[in-house]
Structures are given as structure tokens and as C-alpha cells.
Scaffold this motif. Structure first.
Motif, short mmCIF file in Angstrom:
data_model
loop_
_atom_site.label_atom_id
_atom_site.label_comp_id
_atom_site.label_asym_id
_atom_site.label_seq_id
_atom_site.Cartn_x
_atom_site.Cartn_y
_atom_site.Cartn_z
N LEU A 11 -33.98 -105.83 67.41
CA LEU A 11 -34.49 -107.05 66.77
C LEU A 11 -35.89 -107.31 67.32
CD1 LEU A 11 -34.25 -109.69 65.15
CD2 LEU A 11 -33.08 -110.68 67.15
N GLN A 13 -40.07 -109.06 66.36
CA GLN A 13 -40.83 -109.97 65.52
C GLN A 13 -41.81 -109.19 64.65
OE1 GLN A 13 -42.59 -112.79 68.27
NE2 GLN A 13 -40.92 -114.24 67.87
N ALA A 14 -42.18 -109.77 63.57
CA ALA A 14 -43.14 -109.15 62.67
C ALA A 14 -44.45 -108.86 63.40
CB ALA A 14 -43.40 -110.05 61.47
N LYS A 87 -42.83 -105.37 59.31
CA LYS A 87 -42.72 -106.50 58.41
C LYS A 87 -41.24 -106.85 58.21
CE LYS A 87 -46.66 -104.73 55.75
NZ LYS A 87 -47.13 -104.30 54.42
N PRO A 88 -40.95 -108.08 57.84
CA PRO A 88 -39.54 -108.43 57.58
C PRO A 88 -38.88 -107.52 56.55
CG PRO A 88 -40.86 -110.41 57.75
CD PRO A 88 -41.82 -109.26 57.79
N GLU A 89 -39.65 -107.05 55.59
CA GLU A 89 -39.08 -106.17 54.56
C GLU A 89 -38.75 -104.79 55.09
OE1 GLU A 89 -41.88 -108.00 54.36
OE2 GLU A 89 -43.46 -106.93 53.24
N THR A 91 -36.71 -104.50 57.51
CA THR A 91 -35.35 -104.69 58.03
C THR A 91 -34.36 -103.84 57.25
OG1 THR A 91 -35.78 -106.94 58.81
CG2 THR A 91 -33.48 -106.36 58.32
N THR A 122 -34.15 -104.88 62.75
CA THR A 122 -34.28 -106.20 62.17
C THR A 122 -35.62 -106.79 62.58
OG1 THR A 122 -31.89 -106.55 62.31
CG2 THR A 122 -33.25 -108.49 61.96
N VAL A 123 -36.41 -107.18 61.58
CA VAL A 123 -37.74 -107.72 61.83
C VAL A 123 -37.74 -109.19 61.39
CG1 VAL A 123 -40.20 -107.47 61.44
CG2 VAL A 123 -38.71 -105.44 61.39
N SER A 124 -37.97 -110.07 62.33
CA SER A 124 -37.99 -111.49 62.01
C SER A 124 -39.41 -111.95 61.73
CB SER A 124 -37.40 -112.30 63.16
OG SER A 124 -38.19 -112.13 64.33
N SER A 125 -39.52 -112.97 60.90
CA SER A 125 -40.85 -113.47 60.52
C SER A 125 -41.34 -114.54 61.47
CB SER A 125 -40.81 -114.02 59.10
OG SER A 125 -39.83 -115.03 59.00
#
Length: 125
Positions: A11, A13-14, A87-89, A91, A122-125
């Protein structure tokens, strides 16, 4: 016969980077083309990057070109996926795949004979 084990997911961050690893078993690792695919929830598995057995040829999906780099070290029987500017996309569960092919790379799921179990990114925004 080739067995593949992915690792390195997590996990994040972006904007940060992550490096995925795929360790393979088998005698003739350099004779196998390798690929990375990913599957997001509710979506089909898609091609991310591919590399020939020799490592001399690579290919990328347009969505990751310029951000991701696939590489391999045949002596270590390992293929890597360096992922920058996440990027979140991005994920998804990322899968490593293999097939015979020393000089070419392959983009289609059905081109590959062997698959790993996947590692979650998993990339969080």
C-alpha cells in the motif's frame, strides 16, 4: 516447467515508487519470455510489460509507458517491475507470467503458459 513467485507489492501513496519481484524456478530461465499483467477489481486482466528471454526486447502498455520498467537478471532467475509515479488507477493484483521465447516478447494472456499467484498493489490518492 517454471514456477513463479511474485513479491514487493504493498500500500503506497500516489506519486511514489514501488518495485515488484518475480522469482522463478527452472533450469533454462533465459529461454523464457516474461510478462507482467495486472487485474483490478471488476476488470479483466491486462498486459503491463513484457521482456524477451535474452532481455534485449521489451514492450509496455501505453498506460504505463515512461513510468514502469521491466528488467531481468537471468543469473538470479528474477524479473523486476520498477513502477514510478504510481497512480490510484495502478491499483491491482500484479501477476508474473512466463512462456518459452528467447528473443521475443508477448502481450496476450493466452501467450503465456505459467503464472504466479499475484501480489497486491494499492495506490492511495
Amino acid at each position: 516447467q517454471v514456477q513463479l513467485v511474485e513479491s514487493g507489492g504493498g500500500l503506497v501513496q500516489a506519486g511514489v515508487s514501488l518495485r515488484l519481484f518475480c522469482a522463478a524456478s527452472g533450469r533454462t530461465f533465459s529461454s523464457y519470455a516474461l510478462g507482467w499483467f495486472r487485474q483490478a477489481p471488476g476488470k479483466e486482466r491486462e498486459f503491463v510489460a513484457g521482456i524477451s528471454g535474452s532481455g534485449g526486447s521489451t514492450a509496455y502498455a501505453d498506460s504505463v509507458k515512461g513510468r514502469f520498467t521491466i528488467s531481468r537478471v537471468n543469473a538470479e532467475k528474477t524479473v523486476y517491475l520498477q513502477m514510478n509515479s504510481l497512480k490510484p488507477e495502478d491499483t491491482a493484483v500484479y501477476y508474473c507470467a512466463a512462456r518459452t521465447g528467447k528473443y521475443g516478447y508477448y502481450r496476450k494472456i493466452n501467450d503465456y503458459n505459467y503464472w504466479g499467484q499475484g501480489t497486491q498493489v494499492t495506490v492511495s490518492s
